[in-house]
Design a protein around this motif. Structure first.
Motif, mmCIF file in Angstrom:
data_model
loop_
_atom_site.group_PDB
_atom_site.id
_atom_site.type_symbol
_atom_site.label_atom_id
_atom_site.label_comp_id
_atom_site.label_asym_id
_atom_site.label_seq_id
_atom_site.Cartn_x
_atom_site.Cartn_y
_atom_site.Cartn_z
ATOM 1 N N LEU A 295 20.365 -17.583 28.864
ATOM 2 C CA LEU A 295 21.287 -17.534 27.739
ATOM 3 C C LEU A 295 20.549 -16.919 26.555
ATOM 4 O O LEU A 295 19.490 -17.413 26.154
ATOM 5 N N SER B 296 26.578 -9.632 26.189
ATOM 6 C CA SER B 296 26.925 -10.760 27.066
ATOM 7 C C SER B 296 27.632 -10.312 28.327
ATOM 8 O O SER B 296 27.524 -10.955 29.371
ATOM 9 N N VAL C 206 24.239 -15.617 31.480
ATOM 10 C CA VAL C 206 25.443 -16.458 31.495
ATOM 11 C C VAL C 206 26.198 -16.394 30.177
ATOM 12 O O VAL C 206 27.310 -16.913 30.068
ATOM 13 N N GLY C 207 25.609 -15.763 29.174
ATOM 14 C CA GLY C 207 26.268 -15.639 27.888
ATOM 15 C C GLY C 207 25.261 -15.410 26.784
ATOM 16 O O GLY C 207 24.046 -15.349 27.027
ATOM 17 N N PRO D 146 30.634 -16.239 26.210
ATOM 18 C CA PRO D 146 30.365 -16.471 27.633
ATOM 19 C C PRO D 146 30.468 -15.145 28.384
ATOM 20 O O PRO D 146 31.312 -14.301 28.061
ATOM 21 N N SER E 190 31.616 -14.513 31.194
ATOM 22 C CA SER E 190 32.843 -14.396 31.982
ATOM 23 C C SER E 190 34.092 -14.223 31.134
ATOM 24 O O SER E 190 35.191 -14.115 31.659
ATOM 25 N N ASN E 191 33.930 -14.180 29.797
ATOM 26 C CA ASN E 191 35.097 -14.136 28.919
ATOM 27 C C ASN E 191 34.749 -13.320 27.688
ATOM 28 O O ASN E 191 33.758 -13.601 27.011
ATOM 29 N N VAL F 9 33.607 -17.848 21.270
ATOM 30 C CA VAL F 9 33.824 -19.239 20.894
ATOM 31 C C VAL F 9 33.164 -19.432 19.525
ATOM 32 O O VAL F 9 31.974 -19.196 19.372
ATOM 33 N N VAL G 137 26.748 -25.350 22.621
ATOM 34 C CA VAL G 137 27.059 -24.628 23.861
ATOM 35 C C VAL G 137 26.646 -25.445 25.082
ATOM 36 O O VAL G 137 27.386 -25.521 26.075
ATOM 37 N N GLN H 291 29.180 -28.207 25.774
ATOM 38 C CA GLN H 291 30.483 -27.756 26.257
ATOM 39 C C GLN H 291 30.421 -27.064 27.610
ATOM 40 O O GLN H 291 31.306 -27.253 28.452
ATOM 41 N N TYR H 292 29.377 -26.267 27.833
ATOM 42 C CA TYR H 292 29.348 -25.420 29.035
ATOM 43 C C TYR H 292 28.323 -25.871 30.082
ATOM 44 O O TYR H 292 28.451 -25.497 31.254
ATOM 45 N N PHE H 293 27.320 -26.625 29.668
ATOM 46 C CA PHE H 293 26.284 -27.073 30.604
ATOM 47 C C PHE H 293 26.016 -28.568 30.389
ATOM 48 O O PHE H 293 24.882 -28.968 30.121
#
Length: 271
Positions: A65, A79, A85-86, A97, A99-100, A104, A195, A198-200
């Motif tokens: 990251l 990213s 991963v972001g 992220p 993937s998006n 955020v 982060v 929320q994500y990990f």
């Protein structure tokens, strides 16, 4: 380019040198959170060695990251294009992220137009004291902070700028590239912790290794948040300016130092 180690010895007394013995303590690492400029780059560029290293980490499922002071505009591309991963932009302001494409927001801003106008006024005020400072070229691509070039500013002048920003209700930090006027309380560690939650959420702080090279990475070296941190060798340039210092330091500087660290992590994955 870098001053001799002996110049900073008394300031780095608690930092351990990375070595083969270190790799035995890295087997539990689940995520690598790293600065970009001066940490992943070499002379300002990504190298083939770095990209190979990132691919190798992805192959053994060690996510990377990026946590950078670079603008939202830059980080949106980074990213999605790199094997990571972001990436967190603007020293903890936003997260992209991989993937998006939608960011955020990590620092809530009620009115973006008003926020940018306030930052512009603050910068103009600083220019009355330091007429040599110039807005950074990428400032137009920013959301949460305002940047100007580091060129020709002394350590004392940077300290004075930080004090002025605080008086005007803003935070301030700088890297080896830029100076940042930012919301108070916005820094890399706080953004990264948000982060991670929320994500990990399954990762513990001791399973995350943080990496950096300059004062705007200092919060990543705070052992209260992240017990295992690494400074690439060029962190020695700022040794006297850091309240929080990394746990380990690499032999090599910049991107070569990051790859040195990763070689130990990859070695530990084979055990």
């Amino acid at each position: 380019m870098y001053r001799p180690i002996s110049d900073f010895g008394k300031h780095l007394i608690n930092i351990q040198q990375l070595s083969d013995r270190t790799s035995t303590h890295l087997y539990q690492i689940c995520l690598l959170a790293t600065d970009m400029d001066g940490t992943l780059t070499k002379y300002g560029k990504f190298t083939s060695k770095l990209l190979d290293t990132l691919e190798n980490l992805a192959a053994v499922k060690v996510p990377v990251l990026i946590v950078t002071g670079r603008s939202a505009g830059w980080v949106s591309a980074i990213s999605s294009l790199m094997p990571i991963v972001g990436a967190i932009a603007e020293n903890g302001g936003l997260f992209y992220p991989s993937s998006n494409s939608e960011p955020v927001t990590l620092t809530p801003i009620a009115d973006l137009t008003s926020h940018r106008e306030h930052l512009a006024r603050t910068f103009a005020n600083l220019q009355t004291y330091f007429p040599q400072i110039q807005e950074s070229a990428d400032n137009r691509f920013r959301v949460t902070d305002w940047t100007f070039d580091l060129t020709s500013l002394t350590t004392d002048e940077l300290k004075n700028i930080g004090n002025l920003c605080e008086q005007m209700g803003w935070g301030f930090t700088y890297s080896n590239v830029q100076c940042h006027i930012k919301p108070q309380g916005q820094d890399k560690a706080i953004g990264l912790l948000k982060v991670l939650r929320q994500y990990f959420p399954t990762y513990f702080p001791e399973q995350v290794i943080t990496v950096g090279d300059s004062p705007n990475d200092e919060s990543l070296f705070n052992q209260r948040y992240f017990p295992i941190s690494v400074g690439v060798a060029n962190i020695r340039e700022y040794a006297t300016q850091l309240q929080h210092q990394p746990t380990y330091i690499t032999t090599a500087a910049e991107g070569d130092g990051f790859c040195e660290l990763c070689s130990y992590i990859l070695q530990s994955c084979q055990h």
